[in-house]
Scaffold this motif. Structure first.
Motif, mmCIF file in Angstrom:
data_model
loop_
_atom_site.group_PDB
_atom_site.id
_atom_site.type_symbol
_atom_site.label_atom_id
_atom_site.label_comp_id
_atom_site.label_asym_id
_atom_site.label_seq_id
_atom_site.Cartn_x
_atom_site.Cartn_y
_atom_site.Cartn_z
ATOM 1 N N ILE A 22 -7.902 2.464 -5.295
ATOM 2 C CA ILE A 22 -7.418 3.844 -5.209
ATOM 3 C C ILE A 22 -7.982 4.670 -6.357
ATOM 4 C CG2 ILE A 22 -5.371 5.317 -5.343
ATOM 5 C CD1 ILE A 22 -3.827 3.120 -3.873
ATOM 6 N N LEU B 196 0.618 4.187 -2.946
ATOM 7 C CA LEU B 196 0.179 5.555 -2.666
ATOM 8 C C LEU B 196 1.216 6.571 -3.131
ATOM 9 C CD1 LEU B 196 -1.432 5.162 0.878
ATOM 10 C CD2 LEU B 196 -2.613 5.617 -1.293
ATOM 11 N N LEU C 46 0.796 -1.226 0.000
ATOM 12 C CA LEU C 46 0.000 0.000 0.000
ATOM 13 C C LEU C 46 0.834 1.283 0.000
ATOM 14 C CD1 LEU C 46 -2.726 1.416 0.098
ATOM 15 C CD2 LEU C 46 -2.718 1.117 2.593
#
Length: 218
Positions: free
Chosen positions: A197, A17, A13
Motif C-alpha cells: 500500500i 485500508l 486488507l
C-alpha cells in the motif's frame, strides 16, 4: 516457512485500508500542511536582520534535523507530561512529524529564495515596493515555482516515516498490521500488504514529482 494465505490476506486488507485512509494519509496531510507553513516561517527567521531571531532559528532547525524522529516522539509524548503538558498520541505524531519536516522545508525555501536574482530585489527597491509587496508579488511566486519538486519529495518522505508513530501507539497502518501479526502470529501477510500500500501510494507520486521537476527545468 509458512505459505502465503490468501484468505488471511483478504481478511486483513479492509482494516489496513481503513487505517491507511483514516490515520496514515490524514497524518501525512495534516503534518504536511504544518511543515509547509512553518517551514516558510523558519526560512524567513533564518533571513531576519535580527541576529537573535536568526541564530535562534538556526539553532532550532539544526537541533531538530540532528535528532531522530523516535526520540522526538518519546520526548513529547512521555517527557512533556512531567512538565504538565499532555498531548494525545495523534496530536503528538502530527506535531513531531510536521515540525521535523518544517526544518527540512525551511532549507528548501531558503534555496528557492537564494535563487531569486539579485537584480529583482534591486528593482523592487528602485520601484519603492514595500517589503510585504516585494515578498508577496515578486519573490514568493518565483520561490513556490522553484521549490515544488523538492517540497513534493519532502512530503513523500514524511509519508513514508509515519510508521515511526507506532512507538507511541498511533493506530496507523503499520500499527494495525503489527496487531494482526501479534494476535495470529502471522506477520507476513499484513506487513507485506502494508508495504505494498505504501508503494502503490508513494511511487506514482514520486513519478509525478520527477515529471514536474523536468517540466519546470525547461
Amino acid at each position: 516457512m509458512s505459505r502465503w494465505r490468501w484468505d488471511y490476506a483478504w481478511e486483513v486488507l479492509p482494516d489496513l485500508l481503513v487505517a491507511f485512509l483514516k490515520y496514515t494519509l490524514g497524518i501525512t496531510l495534516a503534518a504536511g500542511v504544518l511543515a509547509i507553513v512553518l517551514g516558510l516561517v523558519l526560512a524567513l527567521g533564518r533571513r531576519s536582520d535580527n541576529k537573535a531571531i536568526s541564530r535562534t532559528t538556526f539553532g532550532f532547525v539544526e537541533f531538530i534535523r540532528s535528532t531522530p524522529i523516535p526520540i522526538q516522539l518519546f520526548f513529547v509524548y512521555y517527557g512533556l507530561p512531567s512538565a504538565g503538558i499532555r498531548l494525545s498520541a495523534l496530536t503528538t505524531g502530527i506535531l513531531v512529524l510536521g515540525i521535523h519536516y518544517a526544518c527540512y522545508m525551511s532549507e528548501v525555501y531558503r534555496a528557492g529564495i537564494d535563487a531569486v536574482p539579485q537584480g529583482q530585489w534591486e528593482a523592487c527597491t528602485a520601484l519603492s515596493l514595500s517589503p510585504q509587496r516585494t515578498w508577496r508579488a515578486v519573490v514568493l511566486p518565483q520561490v513556490i515555482r522553484r521549490i515544488l519538486p523538492s517540497a513534493g519529495n519532502q512530503i513523500i518522505a514524511l509519508f513514508k516515516e509515519t510508521p515511526f508513530l507506532i512507538v507511541i501507539g498511533v493506530g496507523e497502518m503499520v500499527f494495525v498490521a503489527n496487531q494482526f501479526g501479534s494476535h495470529t502470529f502471522r506477520y507476513t501477510e499484513p506487513v507485506t500488504i502494508a508495504g505494498l500500500i505504501f508503494l502503490l501510494a508513494s511511487y506514482p507520486t514520486s513519478v509525478l514529482t520527477r515529471k514536474l521537476e523536468a517540466r519546470l527545468a525547461q
